[in-house]
Design a protein around this motif. Sequence first.
Motif, PDB file in Angstrom:
ATOM      1  N   ARG A 138       1.195  -1.213   0.192  1.00 53.04           N
ATOM      2  CA  ARG A 138      -0.111  -0.239   0.346  1.00 53.04           C
ATOM      3  C   ARG A 138       0.395   1.409   0.036  1.00 53.04           C
ATOM      4  O   ARG A 138       1.554   1.427   0.946  1.00 53.04           O
ATOM      5  CB  ARG A 138      -0.825  -0.551   1.174  1.00 53.04           C
ATOM      6  CG  ARG A 138      -2.085  -1.129   1.276  1.00 53.04           C
ATOM      7  CD  ARG A 138      -2.393  -1.414   2.279  1.00 53.04           C
ATOM      8  NE  ARG A 138      -4.157  -2.826   2.764  1.00 53.04           N
ATOM      9  CZ  ARG A 138      -4.602  -3.432   3.538  1.00 53.04           C
ATOM     10  NH1 ARG A 138      -3.532  -1.873   4.841  1.00 53.04           N
ATOM     11  NH2 ARG A 138      -5.127  -3.839   3.601  1.00 53.04           N
ATOM     12  N   PRO A 139      -0.128   2.880  -0.586  1.00 50.34           N
ATOM     13  CA  PRO A 139       1.027   2.960  -0.663  1.00 50.34           C
ATOM     14  C   PRO A 139       1.558   3.848   0.378  1.00 50.34           C
ATOM     15  O   PRO A 139       0.717   3.656   1.418  1.00 50.34           O
ATOM     16  CB  PRO A 139       0.243   4.814  -1.519  1.00 50.34           C
ATOM     17  CG  PRO A 139      -0.509   4.059  -2.051  1.00 50.34           C
ATOM     18  CD  PRO A 139      -0.412   2.324  -0.980  1.00 50.34           C
ATOM     19  N   ALA A 140       2.391   4.438   1.254  1.00 53.67           N
ATOM     20  CA  ALA A 140       2.584   5.159   2.083  1.00 53.67           C
ATOM     21  C   ALA A 140       3.765   6.472   1.859  1.00 53.67           C
ATOM     22  O   ALA A 140       3.542   7.196   0.997  1.00 53.67           O
ATOM     23  CB  ALA A 140       4.069   3.988   2.471  1.00 53.67           C
ATOM     24  N   PRO A 141       4.173   7.477   3.044  1.00 56.22           N
ATOM     25  CA  PRO A 141       3.998   8.867   2.749  1.00 56.22           C
ATOM     26  C   PRO A 141       5.443   8.746   2.793  1.00 56.22           C
ATOM     27  O   PRO A 141       6.632   7.878   3.061  1.00 56.22           O
ATOM     28  CB  PRO A 141       4.068   9.541   4.959  1.00 56.22           C
ATOM     29  CG  PRO A 141       3.137   8.266   5.097  1.00 56.22           C
ATOM     30  CD  PRO A 141       3.153   7.125   4.538  1.00 56.22           C
ATOM     31  N   THR A 142       6.157   9.338   1.578  1.00 53.60           N
ATOM     32  CA  THR A 142       6.878   9.993   1.098  1.00 53.60           C
ATOM     33  C   THR A 142       7.564  11.648   1.828  1.00 53.60           C
ATOM     34  O   THR A 142       7.504  11.882   2.393  1.00 53.60           O
ATOM     35  CB  THR A 142       6.819   9.905  -0.869  1.00 53.60           C
ATOM     36  OG1 THR A 142       6.285  10.553  -0.845  1.00 53.60           O
ATOM     37  CG2 THR A 142       6.662   8.583  -0.740  1.00 53.60           C
ATOM     38  N   GLY A 143       8.817  11.420   1.176  1.00 58.63           N
ATOM     39  CA  GLY A 143       9.282  13.430   1.557  1.00 58.63           C
ATOM     40  C   GLY A 143      10.307  12.978   2.402  1.00 58.63           C
ATOM     41  O   GLY A 143       9.862  13.845   3.555  1.00 58.63           O
ATOM     42  N   GLY A 144      10.795  12.786   2.996  1.00 58.00           N
ATOM     43  CA  GLY A 144      12.077  12.304   3.929  1.00 58.00           C
ATOM     44  C   GLY A 144      12.692  13.958   3.918  1.00 58.00           C
ATOM     45  O   GLY A 144      12.865  14.390   2.732  1.00 58.00           O
ATOM     46  N   GLU A 145      13.769  13.991   4.372  1.00 58.45           N
ATOM     47  CA  GLU A 145      14.808  14.692   4.568  1.00 58.45           C
ATOM     48  C   GLU A 145      15.492  14.944   3.457  1.00 58.45           C
ATOM     49  O   GLU A 145      15.771  13.782   2.948  1.00 58.45           O
ATOM     50  CB  GLU A 145      15.105  14.761   5.738  1.00 58.45           C
ATOM     51  CG  GLU A 145      14.443  15.271   6.931  1.00 58.45           C
ATOM     52  CD  GLU A 145      13.761  16.408   7.572  1.00 58.45           C
ATOM     53  OE1 GLU A 145      14.274  17.213   6.967  1.00 58.45           O
ATOM     54  OE2 GLU A 145      13.425  17.385   7.783  1.00 58.45           O
ATOM     55  N   ILE A 146      16.880  15.588   3.325  1.00 62.76           N
ATOM     56  CA  ILE A 146      17.444  15.360   1.860  1.00 62.76           C
ATOM     57  C   ILE A 146      18.052  14.370   1.680  1.00 62.76           C
ATOM     58  O   ILE A 146      19.270  13.886   2.924  1.00 62.76           O
ATOM     59  CB  ILE A 146      18.289  16.877   2.222  1.00 62.76           C
ATOM     60  CG1 ILE A 146      17.314  18.240   2.045  1.00 62.76           C
ATOM     61  CG2 ILE A 146      19.525  16.677   1.405  1.00 62.76           C
ATOM     62  CD1 ILE A 146      18.077  19.986   2.257  1.00 62.76           C
ATOM     63  N   GLY A 147      18.525  13.831   0.457  1.00 65.52           N
ATOM     64  CA  GLY A 147      19.639  12.847   1.237  1.00 65.52           C
ATOM     65  C   GLY A 147      17.941  11.168   1.150  1.00 65.52           C
ATOM     66  O   GLY A 147      18.722  10.166   0.953  1.00 65.52           O
ATOM     67  N   GLU A 148      17.347  10.753   1.547  1.00 67.59           N
ATOM     68  CA  GLU A 148      16.420  10.397   1.828  1.00 67.59           C
ATOM     69  C   GLU A 148      15.901   9.858   0.722  1.00 67.59           C
ATOM     70  O   GLU A 148      15.342  10.980  -0.255  1.00 67.59           O
ATOM     71  CB  GLU A 148      15.473  10.347   3.116  1.00 67.59           C
ATOM     72  CG  GLU A 148      14.425   8.948   3.897  1.00 67.59           C
ATOM     73  CD  GLU A 148      15.760   8.765   4.335  1.00 67.59           C
ATOM     74  OE1 GLU A 148      16.109   7.275   4.270  1.00 67.59           O
ATOM     75  OE2 GLU A 148      15.874   8.934   6.197  1.00 67.59           O
ATOM     76  N   ALA A 149      15.977   8.123   0.812  1.00 69.77           N
ATOM     77  CA  ALA A 149      15.471   7.641  -0.540  1.00 69.77           C
ATOM     78  C   ALA A 149      14.464   6.472  -0.391  1.00 69.77           C
ATOM     79  O   ALA A 149      14.321   5.130   0.090  1.00 69.77           O
ATOM     80  CB  ALA A 149      15.745   6.863  -1.278  1.00 69.77           C
ATOM     81  N   LEU A 150      12.976   7.172   0.431  1.00 64.52           N
ATOM     82  CA  LEU A 150      11.947   6.683   1.237  1.00 64.52           C
ATOM     83  C   LEU A 150      11.036   4.862   0.329  1.00 64.52           C
ATOM     84  O   LEU A 150      10.863   5.509  -1.249  1.00 64.52           O
ATOM     85  CB  LEU A 150      11.293   6.777   1.552  1.00 64.52           C
ATOM     86  CG  LEU A 150      11.947   7.624   2.951  1.00 64.52           C
ATOM     87  CD1 LEU A 150      10.627   8.849   3.323  1.00 64.52           C
ATOM     88  CD2 LEU A 150      11.707   6.719   4.240  1.00 64.52           C
ATOM     89  N   SER A 151      11.120   3.980   0.935  1.00 64.27           N
ATOM     90  CA  SER A 151       9.938   2.992  -0.236  1.00 64.27           C
ATOM     91  C   SER A 151       8.625   3.992  -0.393  1.00 64.27           C
ATOM     92  O   SER A 151       8.350   4.084   0.744  1.00 64.27           O
ATOM     93  CB  SER A 151       9.960   1.835   0.626  1.00 64.27           C
ATOM     94  OG  SER A 151       8.356   1.245  -0.147  1.00 64.27           O
ATOM     95  N   PRO A 152       8.061   3.450  -2.023  1.00 67.14           N
ATOM     96  CA  PRO A 152       6.772   4.545  -1.731  1.00 67.14           C
ATOM     97  C   PRO A 152       5.722   3.785  -1.572  1.00 67.14           C
ATOM     98  O   PRO A 152       4.573   4.240  -1.244  1.00 67.14           O
ATOM     99  CB  PRO A 152       6.880   4.883  -3.383  1.00 67.14           C
ATOM    100  CG  PRO A 152       7.308   3.137  -3.850  1.00 67.14           C
ATOM    101  CD  PRO A 152       9.174   2.826  -2.686  1.00 67.14           C
TER     102      PRO A 152
END
Length: 642
Positions: A370-384
């Motif tokens: 399921r979609p998860a929140p994104t938009g972490g701090e600079i350099g972070e690459a979160l799972s969508p």
Amino acid sequence: MIQRLLFAAASAFALSSCSPKPPPPAPAPDADWPYYGGDAGGQRFSPAAQITPRNVAGLKVAWTYSTGHMTAHPQASGRSAFEATPILAGGRLFLCSPFNVVSAHDPATGKPLWTYDPKIDATIRYPNSFNCRGVTYWRNPAAPAHAPCAETIFMATNDRRLLARDAADGKACAAFGQGGELDAMPDARLARPGGAQITSPPVVVNGVVVVGSSIDDNQRVRETPGAVHAFDAVTGALRWTYDPLQGVEPGVVAGAANVWAPMSVDEARGLVFLPTSSPSPDFYGAARPGNAAHANSVVAVKAATGEVAWAFQTTHHDVWDYDVPAQPTLAMLAYRGGPPRPAVIQTTKQGLVFTLDRETGQPIIPVEERPAPTGGEIGEALSPTQPFPVAPAPLAPNRITPDDAFGLTPWDRAACRKLIAGARNEGLYTPPSTQGTILYPFTGGGSNWGGIAFDARRGVAYVNTSSALHKVTLIPAGRVSAEKQAAPDVEISPQAGAAYGMRREVLLSPLGLPCNPPPWGVLSAVDMTTGKLLWRTPLGTPRDLAPGSQFLLRGVGTPNVGGPIVTAGGVVFIGAAMDDYLRAFDAASGKELWKGRLPAGGQATPMTYVWKGRQYVVVAAGGHAKSGTKRGDSVVAFALPG
């Protein structure tokens, strides 16, 4: 930590109770508890049926044993947790103290038969306090009866040794390692002397003994790898090493992903099931893009070689400290009318329950990305996306709004509303931020190392969960030292080598109450054949944290540390809560039937056995450093009179 969750002072009350005298119980067949989790698959079920919902109110203290660790280590005992679950095997009861003193006991009286003290250094500070959750019994099928170490007790220590002692007399197994012990993390390179320890018992499968580890959290990017080691159970020779981060994407820098929680074994299939933790550092993953291989996973490895049979990840690219915290539970399960299948049931800190095929790792109960929140701090690459089982529904709440804030007074509630409104809060998996992010459940919440109890006859799992809010704030690396100096009593960690350190705190009202609505601790029953919740009931009271407050705060439960067991007699036993009781619940209805007063906090998983016709229920009562519960060093056994 958890003591800070609870509670405002209130008027003191006295409470007395009495219960009718039950009829004398009939003798019962003997029943062991030979593994930490009752059986090798961790079901925490006993065939003992002498104690039932009808007579459980008659339980009395049968014997008490003191490990003596409060006296032996008066200063270090404040940094200990008595989480041990004894085992009964080969006619003896075995247990360990938080300082790794291992002992054998008469099952009827608790009288010690032998003790052994490995004399660990009590001045060292370890990641998870001084702790020993249990020991492991192994009968060598190739050894003649009564030969030295034909029956062996294995214990892993806080200082990372693996010990082998003769179950009959406690003497060292001379053929094992060097005089009965070895270095259980031979390739570890620690940043500090106490940077790793071993808190959960090893497992033995087909002559191989397997050991995990507990490693520093939040300290650095280049952390000690969380490798699992396997040794020959007779000689101690290293058989294999498995690192959950092996094969990660090129350029990834990380460590940990260790196995600190208990493991499970399927000896017939030759498999060991590993619950792995998050990679380092916990709350910022720019140096480890991708999903970190087998971190935050249930991993099935072949006991003979360490080769991975399969792995299933429960959290992608973890930046929330959502380790897989509990022993995987092995069971046969028929879901929604399908054929019985060998299953792995895995609970999580998020309050989610995953049910996987034991042979393939594929979900038996479907899992959705399921979609998860994104938009972490600079350099972070979160799972969508993140994985969610379609059933059962989450056993702990994971969404809160400012209007949901709890407080005893309008002023108290307004303060909590402001705290929640001021943080980033988009539900489960909201990324940590410099603004401060709500983690709900908190990192000690949902289900933790106590795991579940499973009644295979009914297909029902019994799960205790905790509920509170953490606020995690990322701190630019250059400001970490100054913030730590300004707030020495708050958890602030450097995450050295990352762009950000971290600050983690529980959200509390001015009166010291959790800002999220109660109950703060519950015990639930789930029909795993349908995924439906059968019942849930608050677990614990604030009595021992604020005397009298249980009359002002009814049905709120408390955060809890430890797990349940269930018996063929239809009773669920559990301590765990932040008051000094062992409780019994009706397995069918969830009604609380009995509670036995303990001399200290019972933040441990109990066990039960039948010895010479009498059923005993035993729990460690020594309190817990991070919970703030009453400290002690007692092991208490309850039984019916006669």
